[in-house]
Write an enzyme that holds these catalytic residues in place. Structure first.
Site, mmCIF file in Angstrom:
data_model
loop_
_atom_site.group_PDB
_atom_site.id
_atom_site.type_symbol
_atom_site.label_atom_id
_atom_site.label_comp_id
_atom_site.label_asym_id
_atom_site.label_seq_id
_atom_site.Cartn_x
_atom_site.Cartn_y
_atom_site.Cartn_z
ATOM 1 N N ASP A 8 0.783 -1.246 0.000
ATOM 2 C CA ASP A 8 0.000 0.000 0.000
ATOM 3 C C ASP A 8 0.817 1.301 0.000
ATOM 4 O OD1 ASP A 8 -1.974 -1.896 0.180
ATOM 5 O OD2 ASP A 8 -2.871 -1.166 2.033
ATOM 6 N N LYS A 106 -7.151 -5.039 -2.985
ATOM 7 C CA LYS A 106 -7.984 -5.541 -1.887
ATOM 8 C C LYS A 106 -8.965 -4.471 -1.459
ATOM 9 C CE LYS A 106 -4.327 -4.176 1.264
ATOM 10 N NZ LYS A 106 -5.054 -3.164 2.024
ATOM 11 N N CYS A 151 -2.503 -3.398 7.591
ATOM 12 C CA CYS A 151 -2.278 -4.290 6.447
ATOM 13 C C CYS A 151 -1.062 -5.186 6.632
ATOM 14 C CB CYS A 151 -2.162 -3.487 5.167
ATOM 15 S SG CYS A 151 -2.230 -4.547 3.736
#
Ligand code: VGL
Ligand code: ZN
Length: 202
Positions: A8, A106, A151
Protein backbone atom coordinates in the site's frame (compact mmCIF):
# COMPACT_ATOMS: atom_id res chain seq x y z
CA UNK A 1 12.60 -18.80 -2.99
CA UNK A 2 11.99 -15.41 -1.46
CA UNK A 3 9.24 -12.92 -2.27
CA UNK A 4 8.92 -9.33 -1.15
CA UNK A 5 5.41 -8.00 -0.61
CA UNK A 6 5.26 -4.21 -0.69
CA UNK A 7 2.12 -3.00 0.99
CA UNK A 8 0.00 0.00 0.00
CA UNK A 9 2.52 2.68 -1.05
CA UNK A 10 -0.42 4.89 -2.03
CA UNK A 11 -0.91 8.65 -1.73
CA UNK A 12 -3.73 8.34 0.81
CA UNK A 13 -1.40 6.57 3.27
CA UNK A 14 1.40 9.09 2.70
CA UNK A 15 2.06 12.70 3.68
CA UNK A 16 -1.00 14.86 2.95
CA UNK A 17 -3.18 11.80 2.26
CA UNK A 18 -6.63 11.05 3.67
CA UNK A 19 -5.28 8.40 6.06
CA UNK A 20 -1.65 9.47 6.27
CA UNK A 21 0.58 7.14 8.27
CA UNK A 22 3.02 9.18 10.42
CA UNK A 23 6.46 9.31 8.77
CA UNK A 24 5.14 7.03 6.02
CA UNK A 25 7.13 8.66 3.22
CA UNK A 26 10.35 7.40 4.74
CA UNK A 27 9.53 3.82 3.72
CA UNK A 28 9.71 4.73 0.02
CA UNK A 29 13.54 4.79 -0.31
CA UNK A 30 13.68 1.56 1.70
CA UNK A 31 11.23 -0.37 -0.48
CA UNK A 32 12.98 0.98 -3.58
CA UNK A 33 16.39 -0.17 -2.42
CA UNK A 34 15.55 -3.69 -1.21
CA UNK A 35 13.71 -5.05 -4.26
CA UNK A 36 16.91 -6.37 -5.84
CA UNK A 37 17.38 -8.95 -3.06
CA UNK A 38 14.32 -11.02 -3.97
CA UNK A 39 13.29 -13.66 -6.49
CA UNK A 40 9.87 -12.07 -6.79
CA UNK A 41 8.35 -8.71 -5.87
CA UNK A 42 4.62 -8.02 -5.59
CA UNK A 43 2.72 -4.95 -4.44
CA UNK A 44 -0.68 -4.52 -2.83
CA UNK A 45 -3.14 -1.69 -3.43
CA UNK A 46 -6.06 -0.76 -1.18
CA UNK A 47 -8.86 -0.25 -3.71
CA UNK A 48 -12.26 0.69 -2.31
CA UNK A 49 -15.53 1.59 -4.00
CA UNK A 50 -16.79 5.03 -2.81
CA UNK A 51 -19.67 3.28 -1.01
CA UNK A 52 -17.33 1.12 1.08
CA UNK A 53 -18.71 0.39 4.56
CA UNK A 54 -15.33 0.94 6.20
CA UNK A 55 -15.81 4.67 5.52
CA UNK A 56 -17.39 6.68 8.36
CA UNK A 57 -19.05 8.80 5.67
CA UNK A 58 -21.22 5.82 4.72
CA UNK A 59 -22.71 5.54 8.23
CA UNK A 60 -25.11 8.20 9.46
CA UNK A 61 -24.16 9.70 12.81
CA UNK A 62 -20.79 7.92 12.98
CA UNK A 63 -17.37 9.52 13.20
CA UNK A 64 -13.99 8.61 11.84
CA UNK A 65 -12.22 6.05 14.12
CA UNK A 66 -15.50 4.92 15.73
CA UNK A 67 -15.76 1.15 16.06
CA UNK A 68 -18.86 -0.64 14.83
CA UNK A 69 -19.89 -4.22 14.15
CA UNK A 70 -20.13 -4.64 10.41
CA UNK A 71 -21.72 -7.92 9.30
CA UNK A 72 -20.55 -9.56 12.53
CA UNK A 73 -16.97 -8.26 12.43
CA UNK A 74 -15.50 -5.34 14.42
CA UNK A 75 -14.75 -2.50 12.05
CA UNK A 76 -12.88 0.76 12.63
CA UNK A 77 -14.47 3.52 10.58
CA UNK A 78 -11.91 5.26 8.41
CA UNK A 79 -11.88 8.50 6.49
CA UNK A 80 -12.66 7.95 2.80
CA UNK A 81 -9.41 6.63 1.34
CA UNK A 82 -8.01 4.76 -1.65
CA UNK A 83 -11.19 5.18 -3.66
CA UNK A 84 -10.89 3.27 -6.94
CA UNK A 85 -9.50 5.50 -9.66
CA UNK A 86 -8.80 8.46 -7.37
CA UNK A 87 -5.39 10.10 -7.04
CA UNK A 88 -5.26 8.97 -3.40
CA UNK A 89 -5.42 5.34 -4.52
CA UNK A 90 -2.46 5.73 -6.89
CA UNK A 91 0.98 4.46 -6.05
CA UNK A 92 3.37 7.26 -5.07
CA UNK A 93 5.36 8.58 -8.02
CA UNK A 94 8.66 7.98 -6.19
CA UNK A 95 7.86 4.30 -5.57
CA UNK A 96 10.04 2.37 -7.99
CA UNK A 97 7.86 -0.43 -9.35
CA UNK A 98 10.31 -1.77 -11.93
CA UNK A 99 10.64 -5.14 -10.21
CA UNK A 100 6.96 -5.43 -9.20
CA UNK A 101 5.60 -8.40 -11.13
CA UNK A 102 1.97 -8.29 -9.97
CA UNK A 103 -0.36 -6.02 -8.05
CA UNK A 104 -2.89 -7.54 -5.67
CA UNK A 105 -5.82 -5.25 -4.97
CA UNK A 106 -7.98 -5.54 -1.89
CA UNK A 107 -11.03 -3.96 -0.28
CA UNK A 108 -13.31 -4.02 -3.32
CA UNK A 109 -16.30 -5.61 -1.53
CA UNK A 110 -18.49 -2.89 0.02
CA UNK A 111 -19.68 -5.02 2.96
CA UNK A 112 -16.33 -6.20 4.30
CA UNK A 113 -12.91 -4.65 4.83
CA UNK A 114 -9.72 -6.32 3.76
CA UNK A 115 -6.47 -5.44 5.50
CA UNK A 116 -4.54 -8.55 4.53
CA UNK A 117 -2.97 -9.09 1.13
CA UNK A 118 -4.32 -12.69 1.28
CA UNK A 119 -7.93 -12.62 2.52
CA UNK A 120 -10.71 -10.23 3.51
CA UNK A 121 -11.18 -9.64 7.26
CA UNK A 122 -13.77 -12.44 7.47
CA UNK A 123 -11.53 -14.90 5.59
CA UNK A 124 -14.36 -15.38 3.12
CA UNK A 125 -12.61 -14.55 -0.14
CA UNK A 126 -8.99 -14.98 -1.13
CA UNK A 127 -7.10 -12.49 -3.27
CA UNK A 128 -5.30 -15.38 -4.95
CA UNK A 129 -1.94 -14.30 -3.53
CA UNK A 130 -1.19 -17.56 -1.71
CA UNK A 131 -1.60 -19.91 -4.72
CA UNK A 132 0.22 -17.35 -6.86
CA UNK A 133 3.24 -17.43 -4.56
CA UNK A 134 3.17 -21.21 -4.25
CA UNK A 135 3.04 -21.51 -8.02
CA UNK A 136 6.33 -19.64 -8.10
CA UNK A 137 7.92 -21.87 -5.45
CA UNK A 138 8.01 -19.11 -2.86
CA UNK A 139 8.42 -20.34 0.70
CA UNK A 140 9.76 -17.20 2.38
CA UNK A 141 7.94 -13.89 2.46
CA UNK A 142 9.40 -10.53 3.39
CA UNK A 143 6.99 -7.69 4.07
CA UNK A 144 7.39 -3.91 4.06
CA UNK A 145 5.01 -0.99 3.68
CA UNK A 146 1.98 0.63 5.30
CA UNK A 147 0.37 0.43 7.70
CA UNK A 148 2.31 -1.74 10.16
CA UNK A 149 -0.60 -2.14 12.56
CA UNK A 150 -3.17 -2.99 9.89
CA UNK A 151 -2.28 -4.29 6.45
CA UNK A 152 1.23 -5.45 7.35
CA UNK A 153 -0.01 -7.11 10.56
CA UNK A 154 -2.98 -8.89 8.97
CA UNK A 155 -0.91 -9.97 5.97
CA UNK A 156 1.75 -11.39 8.26
CA UNK A 157 -0.77 -13.44 10.27
CA UNK A 158 -2.31 -14.84 7.09
CA UNK A 159 1.12 -15.63 5.64
CA UNK A 160 1.99 -17.60 8.80
CA UNK A 161 -1.30 -19.50 8.60
CA UNK A 162 -0.54 -20.29 4.97
CA UNK A 163 2.74 -21.87 6.05
CA UNK A 164 5.19 -19.26 4.80
CA UNK A 165 8.27 -18.20 6.70
CA UNK A 166 7.81 -14.48 7.36
CA UNK A 167 10.24 -11.61 7.89
CA UNK A 168 9.23 -8.01 8.48
CA UNK A 169 11.66 -5.35 7.27
CA UNK A 170 11.15 -2.96 10.13
CA UNK A 171 12.69 0.21 8.68
CA UNK A 172 10.39 -0.30 5.69
CA UNK A 173 7.29 -0.20 7.88
CA UNK A 174 5.43 2.66 9.58
CA UNK A 175 2.25 2.34 11.64
CA UNK A 176 -0.86 4.41 12.28
CA UNK A 177 -0.16 3.87 16.02
CA UNK A 178 3.46 3.03 16.81
CA UNK A 179 2.59 1.88 20.37
CA UNK A 180 0.19 -0.61 18.90
CA UNK A 181 2.89 -1.85 16.57
CA UNK A 182 5.23 -2.60 19.48
CA UNK A 183 2.55 -4.85 21.01
CA UNK A 184 2.03 -6.50 17.63
CA UNK A 185 5.77 -7.01 17.23
CA UNK A 186 5.94 -8.99 20.47
CA UNK A 187 3.03 -11.17 19.42
CA UNK A 188 4.51 -11.83 15.99
CA UNK A 189 7.97 -12.67 17.34
CA UNK A 190 6.32 -15.24 19.61
CA UNK A 191 4.67 -16.69 16.53
CA UNK A 192 8.00 -17.07 14.74
CA UNK A 193 8.18 -13.91 12.66
CA UNK A 194 11.64 -12.54 12.03
CA UNK A 195 12.21 -8.76 12.31
CA UNK A 196 15.19 -7.27 10.47
CA UNK A 197 16.34 -3.94 9.08
CA UNK A 198 17.02 -3.51 5.37
CA UNK A 199 20.79 -3.30 5.97
CA UNK A 200 20.73 -6.95 7.12
CA UNK A 201 19.67 -8.19 3.67
CA UNK A 202 22.62 -9.71 1.91
C1 VGL B 1 -5.33 -0.09 5.73
C2 VGL B 1 -6.71 1.07 7.10
C3 VGL B 1 -7.69 1.06 6.14
C4 VGL B 1 -4.01 -0.72 5.50
C5 VGL B 1 -6.30 -0.13 4.76
O1 VGL B 1 -3.77 -1.17 4.37
O2 VGL B 1 -3.18 -0.74 6.43
N1 VGL B 1 -5.54 0.49 6.89
N2 VGL B 1 -7.46 0.45 4.96
ZN1 ZN C 1 -8.74 0.64 3.34
Amino acid sequence: MKALIIVDIQYDFLEGGALAVPDGNNVIPVVNKIQYHFDLVVATQDWHPAKHKSFASNHQGKNVFDKIILNGIEQILWPDHCVQGSNGADFHKDFNMKRVESIFRKGMETEIDSYSAFYDNGHIKSTGLSPYLRGKNIDEIYIAGLAGDFCVYYSTKDALNEGFKVTIIEDGVRSIDQKNFLVIKKELIERGVNFITSSQLE
